[in-house]
Design a protein around this motif. Structure first.
Motif, PDB file in Angstrom:
ATOM      1  N   LEU A 473       0.885  -1.198  -0.058  1.00 26.39           N
ATOM      2  CA  LEU A 473      -0.075  -0.157  -0.043  1.00 26.39           C
ATOM      3  C   LEU A 473       0.882   1.229   0.029  1.00 26.39           C
ATOM      4  CD1 LEU A 473      -3.020  -0.862   2.500  1.00 26.39           C
ATOM      5  CD2 LEU A 473      -3.066  -0.633  -0.059  1.00 26.39           C
ATOM      6  N   ILE A 474       0.350   2.255  -0.655  1.00 25.65           N
ATOM      7  CA  ILE A 474       0.935   3.451  -0.671  1.00 25.65           C
ATOM      8  C   ILE A 474       0.513   4.164   0.553  1.00 25.65           C
ATOM      9  CG2 ILE A 474       1.308   5.935  -2.056  1.00 25.65           C
ATOM     10  CD1 ILE A 474       0.592   4.178  -4.581  1.00 25.65           C
ATOM     11  N   PRO A 527      -0.184  11.811  -8.104  1.00 28.85           N
ATOM     12  CA  PRO A 527      -1.151  10.886  -8.003  1.00 28.85           C
ATOM     13  C   PRO A 527      -2.070  11.448  -6.600  1.00 28.85           C
ATOM     14  CG  PRO A 527       0.858  10.192  -8.626  1.00 28.85           C
ATOM     15  CD  PRO A 527       1.228  11.423  -8.228  1.00 28.85           C
ATOM     16  N   LEU A 528      -1.374  11.761  -5.580  1.00 25.37           N
ATOM     17  CA  LEU A 528      -2.116  11.919  -4.229  1.00 25.37           C
ATOM     18  C   LEU A 528      -3.167  13.218  -4.425  1.00 25.37           C
ATOM     19  CD1 LEU A 528       0.633  11.868  -1.806  1.00 25.37           C
ATOM     20  CD2 LEU A 528      -0.667  10.039  -2.472  1.00 25.37           C
ATOM     21  N   LEU A 529      -2.707  14.108  -5.335  1.00 19.92           N
ATOM     22  CA  LEU A 529      -3.759  14.999  -5.579  1.00 19.92           C
ATOM     23  C   LEU A 529      -4.790  14.644  -6.486  1.00 19.92           C
ATOM     24  CD1 LEU A 529      -1.751  18.180  -6.763  1.00 19.92           C
ATOM     25  CD2 LEU A 529      -2.792  17.780  -4.917  1.00 19.92           C
ATOM     26  N   GLN A 530      -4.914  13.737  -7.374  1.00 22.31           N
ATOM     27  CA  GLN A 530      -6.152  13.223  -8.102  1.00 22.31           C
ATOM     28  C   GLN A 530      -6.910  12.042  -7.295  1.00 22.31           C
ATOM     29  OE1 GLN A 530      -5.069  12.701 -12.001  1.00 22.31           O
ATOM     30  NE2 GLN A 530      -3.467  14.326 -11.997  1.00 22.31           N
ATOM     31  N   GLN A 543      -0.943  20.613  -3.036  1.00 22.24           N
ATOM     32  CA  GLN A 543      -1.097  21.383  -4.122  1.00 22.24           C
ATOM     33  C   GLN A 543       0.017  22.453  -4.284  1.00 22.24           C
ATOM     34  OE1 GLN A 543      -4.703  22.492  -5.787  1.00 22.24           O
ATOM     35  NE2 GLN A 543      -4.266  23.895  -6.772  1.00 22.24           N
ATOM     36  N   ARG A 544       0.334  23.159  -3.108  1.00 20.14           N
ATOM     37  CA  ARG A 544       1.211  24.236  -3.265  1.00 20.14           C
ATOM     38  C   ARG A 544       2.662  23.487  -3.627  1.00 20.14           C
ATOM     39  NH1 ARG A 544       5.296  26.059  -0.387  1.00 20.14           N
ATOM     40  NH2 ARG A 544       4.967  24.673   1.140  1.00 20.14           N
ATOM     41  N   ILE A 672      -3.380   3.375  -3.002  1.00 20.25           N
ATOM     42  CA  ILE A 672      -3.149   4.288  -2.110  1.00 20.25           C
ATOM     43  C   ILE A 672      -4.062   3.783  -0.822  1.00 20.25           C
ATOM     44  CG2 ILE A 672      -3.406   6.649  -1.510  1.00 20.25           C
ATOM     45  CD1 ILE A 672      -3.024   7.431  -4.363  1.00 20.25           C
ATOM     46  N   ASP A 673      -3.412   3.712   0.238  1.00 19.69           N
ATOM     47  CA  ASP A 673      -4.265   3.639   1.712  1.00 19.69           C
ATOM     48  C   ASP A 673      -5.216   4.652   1.754  1.00 19.69           C
ATOM     49  OD1 ASP A 673      -4.905   2.733   4.101  1.00 19.69           O
ATOM     50  OD2 ASP A 673      -2.892   3.334   4.984  1.00 19.69           O
TER      51      ASP A 673
END
Length: 718
Positions: A473-474, A527-530, A543-544, A672-673
């Motif tokens: 898992l991420i 990938p975390l943003l989406q 995002q910053r 992703i976790d």
């Protein structure tokens, strides 16, 4: 009549008579105070006080004229009908006294005549200059023909020089020279003796000419038994390539490759390669590697470059590439030079927009690398190739988002046997042959940059495996641990690789190393943003971070473009460009303006598209993204690439091996976790902002003034 003559009043006749008598009597003394008229009568001249005052009055009424009268009066004197003593370059006395503007207007007739004379004079000068120009052009043509003849003579003499002492024709050459044969006839005779026309090795520079070589061999012959040379070569001279025998062309291609490609993708040791090439030794050089290098270097040749003679650059590229394929034979697959040649062939085919076939060369190179025969090569040369090819494999995977193929990296220190401080490697901003003489030479620091590049791509390699699901898992812990390693990598850079401001004028491969770093961080966090797992402050901060690294990457690209232009940007850097631009127009469309980002990215890709056809489809894909995000296209979008909108599916596949360049986050989100957002803040404090985190000495450096002013607004809003 005199000006001081007095007119007497009329008198009676008696008075006139007495007056006449009186005047007659006093005539002997009249010469002092009077003047006689035409009848001998003395006329008074105004003696005494009354006469003097009258004389002064008459004198003051006289017109005062200047001592020097100009041919053309100024406008003020002409208006007052006065004489003028000035000239166009000097104010006249009258205007100076009256504090007037002294201005001259030439007379129409006089001005017309002067203009006609000037036109006639200019026509004569033009005729004379035209004749002189014709003479100069004739002389230049004669010198050009003489230069061509001298170059031919040089080629003939070089053929003879390259042959003497190597293939057993020494005695015949000397006998022909003694017989008075020309160098051309001897060179033609030598070419007829062998199927390969010329020797393709670097002729050592020095003060020895053809006569010196012949004299030395004559002395050697006299020391022998008179029957011939003491020891003749058993084999004929061989050539590294049959595509071209021009030493000038091959040297030009080598310099282009080792200036723009090798420092970015260091796949072998330049020093060892050049020595083997010059000595015809196959330890570090092979025909396949030479032809692959030349094929890649052809992409950086100017289409108008006359170094290749009458041969078209595209045909030259195809010729070198075909021979490189031919020279990689099954019995040579495990030779390290063949492995290196396959990696260079990947770059050459990718540059042509043939990513699907290029990927096969890279896979074969990585596969053969694991079992390559490394005997005979130094530990330093082996490590440079090992890390260079693995780094290229990771870079290709990261840009095209393919699954890592044979990605096993050795668990040993990077460049353990490599001298990172070696000073023999230098860099020159080489573009054409004339640059060798005039441009300054600087330390290259290529090996040092390659070492830190290998460290960066080891982190990228682990990030790719993480998002492919190979590490489970991420989690927030896994993502932030790698993010901290990215930050540590940047802080641990030595000063020579870290200083990328204007004062340092950094080398292009050092600038591009920073571009790769910022792209890696963007791809690691995007990938975390989406994923839709983040919201609120965590989402804003995430995002910053992504936008900041995308902006910094674009700034470095702009800096590179300003210093060196985008003409020689490698294809994988073109992928970096559109990834950074994509991030900005999606997540920060206002700062900088999305339209400026689109124009810059398309322009940078266009600058390199002259030699790298792969950029055409990439431009089209990025244009589609801009339209999708609502970003305004530049008004000159058609000029940036005339084929926009005309690329089909096969063109896109040949550029990306996929139908899009975008990061396929859908495949990563499922790994992703779900609790990653809940743990993000605490893990950030524990891993990234930990007070126990060791600080690198470089991390406390001050920002230079030029870095403070290096802002994306000033670079893109021009």
């Amino acid at each position: 009549m005199s000006s001081n003559r007095r007119i007497l009043p009329l008198q009676s006749s008696s008075s006139q008579s007495s007056s006449s008598n009186t005047q007659t009597e006093t005539s002997p003394g009249a010469g002092q105070n009077g003047m006689a008229n035409g009848n001998g009568t003395q006329v008074s001249s105004g003696t005494g006080e009354s006469g003097d005052s009258l004389g002064r009055e008459d004198a003051s009424r006289k017109r005062r004229t200047p001592g020097l009268v100009a041919a053309i009066a100024c406008t003020e004197c002409r208006r007052a009908r006065q004489k003028c003593d000035g000239r166009p370059s000097k104010c006249c006395t009258r205007c100076r006294v009256r504090k007037l503007e002294c201005h001259y207007e030439p007379h129409t007739k006089t001005h017309k005549e002067s203009l006609l004379k000037e036109i006639a004079s200019l026509r004569q000068d033009n005729t004379r200059l035209r004749r002189e120009n014709e003479k100069v052009e004739g002389t230049a043509n004669d010198l050009q023909h003489e230069n061509k003849d001298l170059l031919e003579i040089y080629e003939w003499q070089r053929t003879i020089l390259n042959t003497i002492g190597r293939n057993g024709h020494d005695r015949e050459i000397i006998e022909r020279l003694r017989a008075g044969e020309t160098t051309q006839s001897i060179a033609d005779w030598l070419c007829e003796q062998h199927p390969i026309k010329h020797t393709l090795h670097v002729v050592p520079e020095g003060s020895y000419g053809l006569v010196d070589i012949v004299d030395a061999f004559e002395e050697q012959l006299r020391q022998d038994d008179g029957q011939g040379r003491g020891k003749e070569a058993d084999t004929l001279q061989f050539a590294w390539t049959a595509v071209s025998s021009s030493q000038t062309l091959l040297g030009h291609l080598f310099d282009l490759y080792f200036t723009w490609v090798h420092p970015v993708h260091m796949l072998f040791s330049e020093k060892d390669f050049r020595e083997s090439y010059a000595n015809h030794n196959e330890t570090y050089c092979s025909s396949a590697l030479v032809n692959a290098i030349c094929a890649m270097a052809c992409h950086m040749m100017d289409p108008n470059d006359d170094t290749a003679g009458d041969v078209d650059v595209d045909k030259l590229t195809t010729g070198f590439m075909n021979q490189a394929r031919h020279e990689v034979k099954p019995q040579n697959y495990m030779h390290l030079t063949s492995v290196q040649a396959l990696a260079v062939m990947y770059l050459a085919d990718l540059s042509c927009g043939k990513a699907r076939s290029a990927t096969g060369y890279l896979r074969a190179s990585v596969e053969f690398l694991k079992a390559a025969e490394l005997e005979g090569q130094s530990a330093q040369a082996r490590e440079i190739s090992l890390w260079g090819i693995q780094t290229l494999n990771t870079s290709s995977t990261g840009m095209t988002y393919q699954k890592l193929y044979a990605p096993e990296l050795p668990h040993m220190a990077k460049f353990r046997h490599v001298d990172l401080q070696s000073s023999h490697s230098v860099w020159q901003e080489y573009r054409s042959i004339s640059d060798r003489r005039y441009l300054p030479v600087r330390p290259c620091h290529g090996v040092l940059a390659a070492c830190h590049q290998a460290g960066l791509f080891r982190i990228i390699h682990e990030s790719l495996n993480l998002y492919c699901g190979l590490r489970g898992l991420i989690t927030a812990d896994a993502v932030l641990t790698l993010y901290r390693r990215y930050m540590d990598w940047e802080e641990d850079l030595p000063f020579i690789l870290r200083a990328i401001d204007d004062e340092a004028r950094p080398l292009p491969h050092i600038l591009l190393l920073h571009v790769q770093f910022h792209v890696a961080v963007v791809q690691h966090l995007t990938p975390l943003l989406q994923s839709n797992f983040f919201d609120g402050p965590n989402l804003h901060e995430l995002q910053r971070l992504v936008v900041k690294h995308a902006q910094d990457g674009i700034i470095v690209l702009e800096h590179t473009h300003q210093l060196y232009s985008g003409r020689f940007l490698m294809p994988l850097i073109s992928f970096c460009t559109i990834h950074l631009g994509d991030t900005l127009i999606r997540y920060s469309p206002d700062e900088p303006p999305a339209s400026n980002v689109v124009e810059f990215c398309l322009g940078l890709l266009q600058a390199a598209s002259i030699g790298f056809p792969i950029n055409g489809p990439l431009q089209e894909l990025f244009r589609r993204t801009a339209v999708e995000c609502g970003a305004a296209l530049p008004p000159n979008v058609e000029q940036l690439n005339g084929q926009l909108g005309n690329y089909g599916m096969d063109d896109i596949l040949d550029a990306c091996t996929r139908l899009d360049y975008k990061q396929p986050v859908d495949q990563s989100i499922r790994h992703i976790d779900e609790n990653i957002a809940d743990e993000w803040a605490s893990k950030w404090d524990q891993i990234v902002d930990s007070p126990d985190r060791p600080q690198s000495p470089q991390s406390t450096r001050k920002v230079s003034p030029s870095e403070k002013h290096l802002r994306i607004e000033s670079l893109l809003n021009q």
